[in-house]
Design a protein around this motif. Structure first.
Motif, PDB file in Angstrom:
ATOM      1  N   GLY A   1      85.900  32.175  18.036  1.00 22.86           N
ATOM      2  CA  GLY A   1      86.408  31.264  16.997  1.00 22.86           C
ATOM      3  C   GLY A   1      86.043  29.825  17.304  1.00 22.86           C
ATOM      4  O   GLY A   1      85.617  29.073  16.415  1.00 22.86           O
ATOM      5  N   ILE A   2      86.221  29.447  18.556  1.00 22.32           N
ATOM      6  CA  ILE A   2      85.863  28.078  18.956  1.00 22.32           C
ATOM      7  C   ILE A   2      84.359  27.865  18.814  1.00 22.32           C
ATOM      8  O   ILE A   2      83.905  26.826  18.326  1.00 22.32           O
ATOM      9  CB  ILE A   2      86.348  27.788  20.393  1.00 22.32           C
ATOM     10  N   ALA A   3      83.558  28.877  19.215  1.00 20.61           N
ATOM     11  CA  ALA A   3      82.102  28.772  19.105  1.00 20.61           C
ATOM     12  C   ALA A   3      81.678  28.669  17.643  1.00 20.61           C
ATOM     13  O   ALA A   3      80.812  27.853  17.293  1.00 20.61           O
ATOM     14  CB  ALA A   3      81.434  29.969  19.774  1.00 20.61           C
ATOM     15  N   GLU A   4      82.290  29.493  16.778  1.00 18.15           N
ATOM     16  CA  GLU A   4      81.969  29.421  15.351  1.00 18.15           C
ATOM     17  C   GLU A   4      82.367  28.077  14.774  1.00 18.15           C
ATOM     18  O   GLU A   4      81.640  27.488  13.975  1.00 18.15           O
ATOM     19  CB  GLU A   4      82.666  30.554  14.609  1.00 18.15           C
ATOM     20  N   SER A   5      83.528  27.598  15.167  1.00 16.19           N
ATOM     21  CA  SER A   5      83.977  26.283  14.703  1.00 16.19           C
ATOM     22  C   SER A   5      83.011  25.191  15.154  1.00 16.19           C
ATOM     23  O   SER A   5      82.640  24.309  14.377  1.00 16.19           O
ATOM     24  CB  SER A   5      85.381  26.007  15.230  1.00 16.19           C
ATOM     25  N   LEU A   6      82.597  25.288  16.411  1.00 15.32           N
ATOM     26  CA  LEU A   6      81.639  24.319  16.943  1.00 15.32           C
ATOM     27  C   LEU A   6      80.305  24.422  16.204  1.00 15.32           C
ATOM     28  O   LEU A   6      79.708  23.398  15.852  1.00 15.32           O
ATOM     29  CB  LEU A   6      81.444  24.546  18.446  1.00 15.32           C
ATOM     30  N   ASP A   7      79.871  25.665  15.937  1.00 10.64           N
ATOM     31  CA  ASP A   7      78.617  25.857  15.192  1.00 10.64           C
ATOM     32  C   ASP A   7      78.711  25.278  13.787  1.00 10.64           C
ATOM     33  O   ASP A   7      77.790  24.617  13.302  1.00 10.64           O
ATOM     34  CB  ASP A   7      78.256  27.343  15.117  1.00 10.64           C
ATOM     35  N   SER A   8      79.846  25.527  13.121  1.00  9.75           N
ATOM     36  CA  SER A   8      80.002  25.000  11.769  1.00  9.75           C
ATOM     37  C   SER A   8      80.058  23.467  11.790  1.00  9.75           C
ATOM     38  O   SER A   8      79.496  22.802  10.906  1.00  9.75           O
ATOM     39  CB  SER A   8      81.242  25.573  11.101  1.00  9.75           C
ATOM     40  N   ILE A   9      80.703  22.917  12.793  1.00  3.75           N
ATOM     41  CA  ILE A   9      80.756  21.450  12.909  1.00  3.75           C
ATOM     42  C   ILE A   9      79.357  20.899  13.159  1.00  3.75           C
ATOM     43  O   ILE A   9      78.960  19.893  12.562  1.00  3.75           O
ATOM     44  CB  ILE A   9      81.734  21.034  14.025  1.00  3.75           C
ATOM     45  N   GLN A  10      78.594  21.575  14.033  1.00  5.44           N
ATOM     46  CA  GLN A  10      77.227  21.117  14.294  1.00  5.44           C
ATOM     47  C   GLN A  10      76.362  21.253  13.045  1.00  5.44           C
ATOM     48  O   GLN A  10      75.540  20.387  12.748  1.00  5.44           O
ATOM     49  CB  GLN A  10      76.612  21.914  15.459  1.00  5.44           C
ATOM     50  N   GLN A  11      76.566  22.342  12.293  1.00  6.08           N
ATOM     51  CA  GLN A  11      75.816  22.524  11.052  1.00  6.08           C
ATOM     52  C   GLN A  11      76.165  21.418  10.058  1.00  6.08           C
ATOM     53  O   GLN A  11      75.276  20.850   9.412  1.00  6.08           O
ATOM     54  CB  GLN A  11      76.120  23.910  10.456  1.00  6.08           C
ATOM     55  N   LYS A  12      77.443  21.113   9.937  1.00  6.30           N
ATOM     56  CA  LYS A  12      77.859  20.031   9.041  1.00  6.30           C
ATOM     57  C   LYS A  12      77.287  18.699   9.504  1.00  6.30           C
ATOM     58  O   LYS A  12      76.880  17.867   8.690  1.00  6.30           O
ATOM     59  CB  LYS A  12      79.382  19.947   8.968  1.00  6.30           C
TER      60      LYS A  12
END
Length: 169
Positions: free
Chosen positions: A58-69
């Protein structure tokens, strides 16, 4: 892991030495505790591991989505900056074009004004010439009327010139 075992085993050791009767049941209690800890580990290890890995994911996905944004916002920023630069270039081009158009219009109006002034001058000169001819006709007509009304036989050349000059002037 050994720390946890010692943490749970230390109260068992303290309670085992409590009565002083000489019977120590520490070994059966330790075995019971070990069995309890193994059952606990068997039952709770997988759910705890899965919860832990889910949290990590979840943290990795959140980090990935933040990086994508972040990447998207950087791309939008770059796009906006490029549009601003294009707008600046376009504005400069428009200003130059407008200045050229103003200069062309200015020259056109100057030519039209010069042509209009020339036409007015020509019209004025024509009106002056027409008025001069009319005045000459009127003067000649008055002189002729005086000649025919007056004594025609006695009129000599000097007198005739004097009459004409007087009427023309």
């Amino acid at each position: 892991m050994i720390r946890y075992f010692l943490l749970f085993a230390s109260p068992a050791v303290l309670f085992a030495a409590g009565s002083g009767s000489g019977e120590y049941d520490i070994v059966p209690r330790a075995i019971n505790f070990a069995i309890f800890a193994a059952i606990l580990y068997y039952l709770l290890a997988e759910p705890i591991k899965s919860a832990y890995f889910q949290r990590i994911n979840g943290i990795a996905e959140s980090l990935d989505s933040i990086q994508q944004k972040l990447k998207e916002s950087k791309a939008r920023k770059e796009e906006a900056l490029s549009r601003v630069e294009e707008a600046k270039v376009s504005a400069k081009s428009l200003i130059q074009t407008t200045k050229k158009e103003v200069e062309i219009l200015k020259q056109k109006f100057q030519k039209e004004l010069a042509q209009e002034l020339e036409n007015l001058d020509k019209t004025h000169n024509e009106q002056v010439e027409i008025e001069r001819r009319r005045m000459t006709r009127v003067a000649v007509s008055e002189v002729m009327d005086e000649i025919f009304q007056g004594d025609a036989a006695t009129l000599d050349r000097d007198k005739f010139v004097h009459i004409v000059l007087r009427k023309v002037a």
